[in-house]
Design an enzyme around this catalytic site. Sequence first.
Site, PDB file in Angstrom:
ATOM      1  N   LYS A 155      93.842 -68.942 -82.427  1.00  0.00           N
ATOM      2  CA  LYS A 155      94.696 -68.448 -83.515  1.00  0.00           C
ATOM      3  C   LYS A 155      95.890 -69.364 -83.777  1.00  0.00           C
ATOM      4  CE  LYS A 155      92.777 -64.210 -83.995  1.00  0.00           C
ATOM      5  NZ  LYS A 155      92.371 -63.509 -85.217  1.00  0.00           N
ATOM      6  N   SER A 158      98.543 -56.791 -83.314  1.00  0.00           N
ATOM      7  CA  SER A 158      98.955 -56.526 -81.931  1.00  0.00           C
ATOM      8  C   SER A 158      98.164 -57.429 -80.999  1.00  0.00           C
ATOM      9  CB  SER A 158      98.750 -55.053 -81.575  1.00  0.00           C
ATOM     10  OG  SER A 158      97.428 -54.672 -81.857  1.00  0.00           O
TER      11      SER A 158
END
Lengths: 310, 310
Positions: free
Chosen positions: A49, A74
């Site tokens: 990511k 989250s």
Amino acid sequence: MKNQLVEVQERINPYIHRTPVLTSKLLNEIAGCELFFKCENFQRMGAFKMRGAVNAIMQLTDEQKQKGVVTHSSGNFAQALALAAKSLGIAAYVVMPSTAPTVKKNAVKGYGGIVVECAPTNEAREAYSNRLVAEKGLTFIHPSNDLNVILGQGTAAMELLEDYPDISCIYTPVGGGGLVAGTILAAENFSKKVKVVGAEPALVDDAYRSLVSNKIETHDNKPTIADGLKTQLGDVNFPIIKKGIDHIVLVEEDEIIEAMRLIWERMKIVIEPSSAVAFAGLLKEKGTLKNQKVGIILSGGNVDVQKLPF
Amino acid sequence: MKNQLVEVQERINPYIHRTPVLTSKLLNEIAGCELFFKCENFQRMGAFKMRGAVNAIMQLTDEQKQKGVVTHSSGNFAQALALAAKSLGIAAYVVMPSTAPTVKKNAVKGYGGIVVECAPTNEAREAYSNRLVAEKGLTFIHPSNDLNVILGQGTAAMELLEDYPDISCIYTPVGGGGLVAGTILAAENFSKKVKVVGAEPALVDDAYRSLVSNKIETHDNKPTIADGLKTQLGDVNFPIIKKGIDHIVLVEEDEIIEAMRLIWERMKIVIEPSSAVAFAGLLKEKGTLKNQKVGIILSGGNVDVQKLPF
């Protein structure tokens, strides 16, 4: 698109690791083919990511950078946006449900992110994100449904194909669709023949069903151990996936756990359950891959070692 | 000795992995120095023991090879001797206590070793080993108190010093003494200045006490989590250690577990508790290492992922 991907790669390179590609004779024997594991578990903040987050932030205008960015997550993208923003000297807000584990909130704060808690519903997190955009002039960056994020994620497969141009197939996990869409763009532009296969937990099979129905389907949030994949396809990545994916293979929870255990025990590396989904899918289809060279993107290694499934 | 080590390295190279040296900015920050982790957890069969086992077997005469080898071990050397023997086409018998975990017996069998069970006492295992030597003409190979084994283990540090000639200090775990003795010989012959520091669990501090008393001390088999280090110094390795070691640092069980958790979580690699002992020792003394370049031998990664200490 090819030039665009090369530009993305050059842009983000100073802020990411070029992760190693590992091999294992023992796992080759088990799979009956030659495996090349792209180890994004060794990426900065522990997951691919980081690539998309850095690229998306670097594409902002100076004015946007000055005001900062916001996302809701989250998971790994929360940490990625926080660390990418810190590396680039800008502010990052992360909207997280109040029910998120303290360890996840602390990880974002540890990277310098500003955690904003909201009620644990999709409506609440969108309302909060929108309010921050309106009040503070922040730019919202979606964890997966954003072309700059998708292109950033694609650089993992670009590196893999640079190192091993003759692999015939790449397996990636499918969650929100950013990684698999980026992998498809990389495969289309930097290889003549490589197929991209997605692997998805059977409990959250929205991408699989979306390919069947030809429209974006939702899932009902069943508790898969691969919690990083409980995100939703979007209108930016779905068309790329629909056009370019070979197929999606569904895997059961016990198959994910067994694939994760095999990688931990045989390769001696720590991967998170979502990473094991791609290897589980490959093992399920190994009869079709005999003697081929196959890439697997191990998406991340952020796992609570005090709560393992085995 | 320098030429001898070079010959050992050339001899065993086809049968072992040259393991990578990993670094971690996060752990450098925690330790306040620059760390170079020699990853023997990625070695064949998962531990440095492969090096010594291969070297010891390769030094046998043809007649000895034809008859085979025997050792007593319920740990990594059992698997190492089995795999080394298999790679070299000879028979390996391993005397193991009947109480050893089935998973360990199966691991030896999986590498083609012949497991011989005995009562769980030192006397029984020696009697059984001696009987096999007498009856079958096998050659006994000790897991650590054998110069060929020690020289083989030293090649891990040789590789580390080839890759990073300017490190000032190498930390290794201390169990039977084979690894630390081999590391000392490598340091003496391939570096002008590097110090070797041993780290030992406080619960089995026989090597520490042996340095103090200047004779080989025993320990009373207290249950440390670093169970690979519950072996005994011998008359071959002790003189090397006594002469060449800088010092031994003792670590407590909670320090071992914390060091292991840090490496799993930050480096995303699987190491066994015995490997974490060296890093735990380093962390304990980090005040003395400020800004130095320090090597650490991560000795192995064979851990039961279903029985973790955290």
